[in-house]
Design a protein around this motif. Structure first.
Motif, PDB file in Angstrom:
ATOM      1  N   VAL A 191      12.007  16.708  52.694  1.00  9.08           N
ATOM      2  CA  VAL A 191      12.081  16.311  54.105  1.00  9.08           C
ATOM      3  C   VAL A 191      11.187  15.104  54.333  1.00  9.08           C
ATOM      4  O   VAL A 191      10.076  15.017  53.792  1.00  9.08           O
ATOM      5  CB  VAL A 191      11.632  17.467  55.023  1.00  9.08           C
ATOM      6  CG1 VAL A 191      11.708  17.051  56.492  1.00  9.08           C
ATOM      7  CG2 VAL A 191      12.483  18.703  54.792  1.00  9.08           C
ATOM      8  N   ALA A 192      11.668  14.181  55.159  1.00 10.74           N
ATOM      9  CA  ALA A 192      10.868  13.032  55.595  1.00 10.74           C
ATOM     10  C   ALA A 192      11.127  12.824  57.080  1.00 10.74           C
ATOM     11  O   ALA A 192      12.278  12.612  57.497  1.00 10.74           O
ATOM     12  CB  ALA A 192      11.235  11.776  54.814  1.00 10.74           C
ATOM     13  N   ASP A 193      10.067  12.926  57.898  1.00 15.18           N
ATOM     14  CA  ASP A 193      10.193  12.760  59.350  1.00 15.18           C
ATOM     15  C   ASP A 193      11.250  13.696  59.937  1.00 15.18           C
ATOM     16  O   ASP A 193      12.087  13.288  60.757  1.00 15.18           O
ATOM     17  CB  ASP A 193      10.508  11.303  59.701  1.00 15.18           C
ATOM     18  CG  ASP A 193       9.393  10.361  59.283  1.00 15.18           C
ATOM     19  OD1 ASP A 193       8.221  10.783  59.362  1.00 15.18           O
ATOM     20  OD2 ASP A 193       9.706   9.226  58.874  1.00 15.18           O
ATOM     21  N   ASP A 194      11.213  14.945  59.511  1.00 11.63           N
ATOM     22  CA  ASP A 194      12.124  16.001  59.980  1.00 11.63           C
ATOM     23  C   ASP A 194      13.560  15.808  59.502  1.00 11.63           C
ATOM     24  O   ASP A 194      14.444  16.601  59.867  1.00 11.63           O
ATOM     25  CB  ASP A 194      12.115  16.117  61.507  1.00 11.63           C
ATOM     26  CG  ASP A 194      10.931  16.929  62.008  1.00 11.63           C
ATOM     27  OD1 ASP A 194      10.367  17.698  61.211  1.00 11.63           O
ATOM     28  OD2 ASP A 194      10.576  16.777  63.188  1.00 11.63           O
ATOM     29  N   ARG A 195      13.831  14.808  58.723  1.00 14.43           N
ATOM     30  CA  ARG A 195      15.173  14.578  58.212  1.00 14.43           C
ATOM     31  C   ARG A 195      15.255  15.093  56.773  1.00 14.43           C
ATOM     32  O   ARG A 195      14.435  14.736  55.928  1.00 14.43           O
ATOM     33  CB  ARG A 195      15.532  13.100  58.254  1.00 14.43           C
ATOM     34  CG  ARG A 195      16.977  12.818  57.872  1.00 14.43           C
ATOM     35  CD  ARG A 195      17.351  11.370  58.139  1.00 14.43           C
ATOM     36  NE  ARG A 195      18.730  11.136  57.803  1.00 14.43           N
ATOM     37  CZ  ARG A 195      19.766  11.459  58.565  1.00 14.43           C
ATOM     38  NH1 ARG A 195      19.555  12.012  59.744  1.00 14.43           N
ATOM     39  NH2 ARG A 195      21.006  11.210  58.192  1.00 14.43           N
ATOM     40  N   ILE A 196      16.241  15.935  56.507  1.00 15.00           N
ATOM     41  CA  ILE A 196      16.393  16.492  55.167  1.00 15.00           C
ATOM     42  C   ILE A 196      17.054  15.456  54.263  1.00 15.00           C
ATOM     43  O   ILE A 196      18.124  14.924  54.585  1.00 15.00           O
ATOM     44  CB  ILE A 196      17.222  17.790  55.205  1.00 15.00           C
ATOM     45  CG1 ILE A 196      16.464  18.861  55.992  1.00 15.00           C
ATOM     46  CG2 ILE A 196      17.537  18.284  53.794  1.00 15.00           C
ATOM     47  CD1 ILE A 196      17.199  20.155  56.153  1.00 15.00           C
ATOM     48  N   ARG A 197      16.390  15.152  53.161  1.00 10.48           N
ATOM     49  CA  ARG A 197      16.907  14.168  52.200  1.00 10.48           C
ATOM     50  C   ARG A 197      17.793  14.827  51.156  1.00 10.48           C
ATOM     51  O   ARG A 197      18.841  14.300  50.794  1.00 10.48           O
ATOM     52  CB  ARG A 197      15.742  13.457  51.509  1.00 10.48           C
ATOM     53  CG  ARG A 197      14.807  12.719  52.471  1.00 10.48           C
ATOM     54  CD  ARG A 197      15.552  11.667  53.275  1.00 10.48           C
ATOM     55  NE  ARG A 197      14.666  10.943  54.170  1.00 10.48           N
ATOM     56  CZ  ARG A 197      15.078  10.026  55.028  1.00 10.48           C
ATOM     57  NH1 ARG A 197      16.373   9.745  55.140  1.00 10.48           N
ATOM     58  NH2 ARG A 197      14.201   9.404  55.807  1.00 10.48           N
ATOM     59  N   ARG A 198      17.355  15.964  50.667  1.00 12.04           N
ATOM     60  CA  ARG A 198      18.143  16.684  49.664  1.00 12.04           C
ATOM     61  C   ARG A 198      17.600  18.098  49.539  1.00 12.04           C
ATOM     62  O   ARG A 198      16.471  18.390  49.948  1.00 12.04           O
ATOM     63  CB  ARG A 198      18.132  15.977  48.308  1.00 12.04           C
ATOM     64  CG  ARG A 198      16.786  15.926  47.630  1.00 12.04           C
ATOM     65  CD  ARG A 198      16.808  15.076  46.389  1.00 12.04           C
ATOM     66  NE  ARG A 198      17.228  13.706  46.675  1.00 12.04           N
ATOM     67  CZ  ARG A 198      16.416  12.770  47.166  1.00 12.04           C
ATOM     68  NH1 ARG A 198      15.142  13.055  47.436  1.00 12.04           N
ATOM     69  NH2 ARG A 198      16.859  11.560  47.396  1.00 12.04           N
ATOM     70  N   LEU A 199      18.428  18.956  48.960  1.00  8.08           N
ATOM     71  CA  LEU A 199      18.028  20.315  48.614  1.00  8.08           C
ATOM     72  C   LEU A 199      18.014  20.420  47.098  1.00  8.08           C
ATOM     73  O   LEU A 199      18.850  19.826  46.419  1.00  8.08           O
ATOM     74  CB  LEU A 199      19.017  21.341  49.192  1.00  8.08           C
ATOM     75  CG  LEU A 199      19.385  21.210  50.674  1.00  8.08           C
ATOM     76  CD1 LEU A 199      20.453  22.235  51.036  1.00  8.08           C
ATOM     77  CD2 LEU A 199      18.151  21.393  51.557  1.00  8.08           C
ATOM     78  N   ARG A 200      17.097  21.200  46.592  1.00 11.06           N
ATOM     79  CA  ARG A 200      17.010  21.347  45.140  1.00 11.06           C
ATOM     80  C   ARG A 200      17.001  22.825  44.770  1.00 11.06           C
ATOM     81  O   ARG A 200      16.289  23.630  45.389  1.00 11.06           O
ATOM     82  CB  ARG A 200      15.734  20.689  44.605  1.00 11.06           C
ATOM     83  CG  ARG A 200      15.626  19.194  44.861  1.00 11.06           C
ATOM     84  CD  ARG A 200      14.338  18.644  44.251  1.00 11.06           C
ATOM     85  NE  ARG A 200      14.102  17.257  44.626  1.00 11.06           N
ATOM     86  CZ  ARG A 200      14.580  16.217  43.951  1.00 11.06           C
ATOM     87  NH1 ARG A 200      15.334  16.436  42.871  1.00 11.06           N
ATOM     88  NH2 ARG A 200      14.324  14.982  44.352  1.00 11.06           N
ATOM     89  N   SER A 201      17.809  23.151  43.773  1.00 11.53           N
ATOM     90  CA  SER A 201      17.701  24.461  43.135  1.00 11.53           C
ATOM     91  C   SER A 201      16.990  24.249  41.808  1.00 11.53           C
ATOM     92  O   SER A 201      16.495  23.159  41.519  1.00 11.53           O
ATOM     93  CB  SER A 201      19.093  25.057  42.917  1.00 11.53           C
ATOM     94  OG  SER A 201      19.798  24.335  41.918  1.00 11.53           O
ATOM     95  N   ARG A 202      16.958  25.260  40.967  1.00 17.29           N
ATOM     96  CA  ARG A 202      16.308  25.094  39.667  1.00 17.29           C
ATOM     97  C   ARG A 202      17.108  24.182  38.742  1.00 17.29           C
ATOM     98  O   ARG A 202      16.561  23.641  37.771  1.00 17.29           O
ATOM     99  CB  ARG A 202      16.092  26.457  39.016  1.00 17.29           C
ATOM    100  CG  ARG A 202      15.041  27.301  39.730  1.00 17.29           C
ATOM    101  CD  ARG A 202      14.793  28.622  39.024  1.00 17.29           C
ATOM    102  NE  ARG A 202      13.695  29.359  39.654  1.00 17.29           N
ATOM    103  CZ  ARG A 202      13.831  30.138  40.708  1.00 17.29           C
ATOM    104  NH1 ARG A 202      15.028  30.264  41.277  1.00 17.29           N
ATOM    105  NH2 ARG A 202      12.793  30.776  41.216  1.00 17.29           N
TER     106      ARG A 202
END
Length: 505
Positions: A191-202
Motif C-alpha cells: 500500500v502507498a497513500d491508502d492505494r493498494i499497489r499489489r497483493l502477494r501470496s507466498r
C-alpha cells in the motif's frame, strides 16, 4: 483520481465475496473478475438467516434460477422473526407481510381497522397474517393450485440457508459465469497513500484496477488503509453456535428469538439441522458461564461442539477507499438480531455493481462518495432498527437494565414520538422535513410502529380518544384471518415439498 475499471480481484471466498463477484460481473459484462481465497478452509457456519429482499437480489438482480437454487441449496423458507420470549412480552412475530395486516389507507373509515389492530394486537392466535400462519402451521410458502396452473409460492418470505450448500452453489455459479476462483492465500498487501499497489501470496503477486476486501473481521486489505470506524452503542460482541438434528416435518419457518441472561438465543432451522446460537455481551458474562447457559437452554446440542465467534458492532465510514472496496463483515456489522447482515451486504454489492455500470466503470471521487454515502445510510438505518429492540427491553439482570439506555438516533426518537401522538399513520413519514435526517429508512414506519407496540409502546392518540370497533369491521377482519388460516392449511410443509412436491413440479 479517475480510472476505468477493467479487472477486479476479490479477496475472500465466503458468501459476501462470491456475491460481490457475481454482482460485479453480471452488471458489467466484459469485466475481468477473480476471487482469491484458501478454498480448502471450512465454510463458517454462522450467517444462515436472511431478510425479505434476498429473493429479489438472488433471483432478479443476480439472475439465479430459482428452481436450480432450490434443488441445490435446499433452503428453508423463513416467514418471520418470531420473538417467542423477548424480555417477558407476549410472543410476537415480525412477519414479512406486516403491512398486509393494515387496511388500505385509501378506503373509508380506516381508523376502525387501525384501532382494531392496536387494541387486539396481542390476540396472536386469532389475528395472524399469512406469514404468521405459515409459522403457526409449520408450512412452506408452496402450494398446488390447478386454477393457477400448478405449483405456486407466496412470495413474502426469505431464506434459511445451510452455508456449506449455499457457498458451494455460489462457487459453481461463479465458475459457470467465467469468474476465476484462485486457491491461494494473500499474506502481504503493498500500500502507498491508502492505494493498494499489489497483493502477494507466498508464490505470486496479484494486481488489479479494483480490489474487494471480503475477508470478514480479519480485514486483510482494509486493515492496511486509513479510515475511521464508527462504533455502535451496542454491548453484544460474541456468539456461541452449535447444531442438532432435526426432522424436516418439525421445521419452524421463522428465526426464533428468546431472551438470555446477557443477550439472546436464536434458532434457525435448515434442511440439514437445527442451528442454535447465543449472542451475548462479554462485559456482563464470562465465556464459561455463557456456555453453561447456552447448553442448558438448547436441547440436543453437545457442549463439545459449541463454537465461539467474536464481532464488533459498527462500520467503516468509507466503504470505498481509493481502489479498494470493503464488503461484508470487512466493511461493517451491527449484530445478528433481525438477520440483516447477509442480505444488506448482498444489496451493497448489487448497488456497487450497478453504480459502476451506470458510470461506464469509471471510478472517480464523486462515484466513490456516492457509494460511500449509500453504505453509511444503510448501516445507520439498520442500527436504528436494531437499537429500538433494546430501548424497549426489560429485565432484571445488569445487562438488560443497561441495554435500555442504548443510544437512539434523532430519527428513531421522532418515530416513537409520532406513534405516541397519532398512532398508526400510513400517510406521513414523520422524519421528513428534518434536515439532520437525509438517509432512507431500512424499514417502513408502519412496521416500526407495530414492532414497538408489540414491545409495550402505547399511543396517547388511541388511549385518550373513545374509539369503538363496530361489528361489521370486526366481522370483516375476522373473515379475512379465517380465510388466511384455511389457505395456509393447504400448503406443503418442508418435508412434503422436498420429498414429493419438488419432483412433481
Amino acid at each position: 483520481m479517475s480510472e476505468r475499471i477493467e479487472d477486479v480481484t476479490v479477496v475472500g471466498g465466503g458468501d459476501s465475496g462470491l456475491l460481490a463477484a457475481l454482482a460485479l460481473q453480471r452488471m458489467n459484462p466484459g469485466l475481468d473478475v477473480s476471487v482469491v481465497d484458501d478454498f480448502g478452509q471450512p465454510v463458517p457456519q454462522v450467517g444462515k438467516s436472511t431478510f425479505l429482499a434476498i429473493q429479489q437480489i438472488l433471483h432478479d438482480s443476480l439472475g439465479i434460477d430459482e428452481r436450480s437454487f432450490v434443488e441445490a441449496v435446499k433452503p428453508v423458507w423463513k416467514a418471520s422473526v418470531y420473538f417467542r420470549d423477548w424480555c417477558g412480552n407476549e410472543p410476537f412475530h415480525y412477519p414479512f407481510d406486516q403491512s398486509r395486516k393494515f387496511p388500505n389507507p385509501e378506503e373509508r373509515d380506516t381508523n376502525e381497522a387501525f384501532y382494531f389492530y392496536y387494541s387486539e394486537l396481542h390476540d396472536s392466535e386469532a389475528h395472524q397474517s399469512k406469514c404468521e400462519q405459515l409459522v403457526a402451521q409449520g408450512k412452506s410458502p408452496w402450494y398446488f393450485s390447478p386454477r393457477e396452473g400448478g405449483a405456486r409460492k407466496y412470495d413474502n418470505v426469505a431464506y434459511h440457508l445451510n452455508t456449506e450448500r449455499f457457498n458451494e452453489f455460489l462457487r459453481d455459479l461463479c465458475l459457470d459465469r467465467g469468474i476465476r476462483l484462485i486457491d491461494d492465500e494473500v499474506v502481504t498487501v503493498d500500500v502507498a497513500d491508502d492505494r493498494i499497489r499489489r497483493l502477494r501470496s507466498r508464490n505470486r503477486a496479484y494486481e488489479a484496477d479494483l480490489y474487494v476486501d471480503a475477508t470478514g473481521f480479519s480485514r486483510v486489505l482494509r486493515g492496511e488503509q486509513t479510515d475511521d470506524f464508527r462504533e455502535f452503542d451496542l454491548p453484544l460482541d460474541a456468539a456461541l453456535n452449535a447444531r442438532s438434528e432435526i426432522d424436516l416435518a418439525d421445521v419452524v419457518p421463522a428465526t426464533v428469538v428468546e431472551t438470555g441472561e446477557a443477550g439472546w438465543f436464536w434458532q434457525i432451522d435448515t434442511y440439514d439441522n437445527r442451528d442454535r446460537g447465543y449472542v451475548y455481551a462479554s462485559d456482563y458474562v464470562s465465556e464459561a458461564a455463557a456456555r453453561e447457559e447456552f447448553v442448558a437452554h438448547c436441547e440436543g446440542i453437545d457442549a463439545d461442539d459449541v463454537v465461539k465467534y467474536e464481532f464488533d458492532s459498527g462500520y467503516h465510514e468509507r466503504a470505498w477507499v481509493e481502489n479498494c472496496v470493503a464488503v461484508g463483515n470487512a466493511e461493517g456489522f451491527v449484530e445478528p438480531l433481525q438477520s440483516t447482515g447477509l442480505t444488506a451486504n448482498a444489496k451493497a454489492s448489487v448497488t456497487l455493481a450497478t453504480l459502476l455500470s451506470g458510470h461506464g466503470r469509471v471510478a472517480d471521487d464523486a462515484v466513490r462518495e456516492r457509494y460511500n454515502a449509500w453504505v453509511r445510510e444503510t448501516w445507520e438505518s439498520i442500527y436504528d432498527f436494531i437499537s429500538v429492540h433494546y430501548a424497549y427491553a426489560d429485565g432484571d439482570t445488569e445487562f438488560w437494565e443497561d441495554a435500555q439506555s442504548v443510544e437512539l438516533s434523532r430519527r428513531t426518537e421522532l418515530l416513537i414520538e409520532a406513534f405516541d401522538r397519532t398512532g398508526f399513520d400510513a400517510h406521513v413519514d414523520p422524519t421528513m422535513g428534518h434536515p439532520e435526517i437525509d438517509d432512507p429508512l431500512f424499514f417502513q414506519p408502519l412496521d416500526f410502529y407495530a414492532l414497538i407496540h408489540h414491545m409495550g409502546a402505547t399511543s396517547a392518540f388511541y388511549e385518550s380518544h373513545d374509539f369503538e370497533i363496530d361489528d361489521e369491521t370486526r366481522r370483516a377482519v375476522e373473515r379475512n384471518y379465517g380465510s388466511i388460516r384455511e389457505d395456509v392449511a393447504d400448503h406443503y410443509d418442508h418435508r412434503e415439498f422436498y420429498h414429493g412436491a419438488l419432483g412433481q413440479h
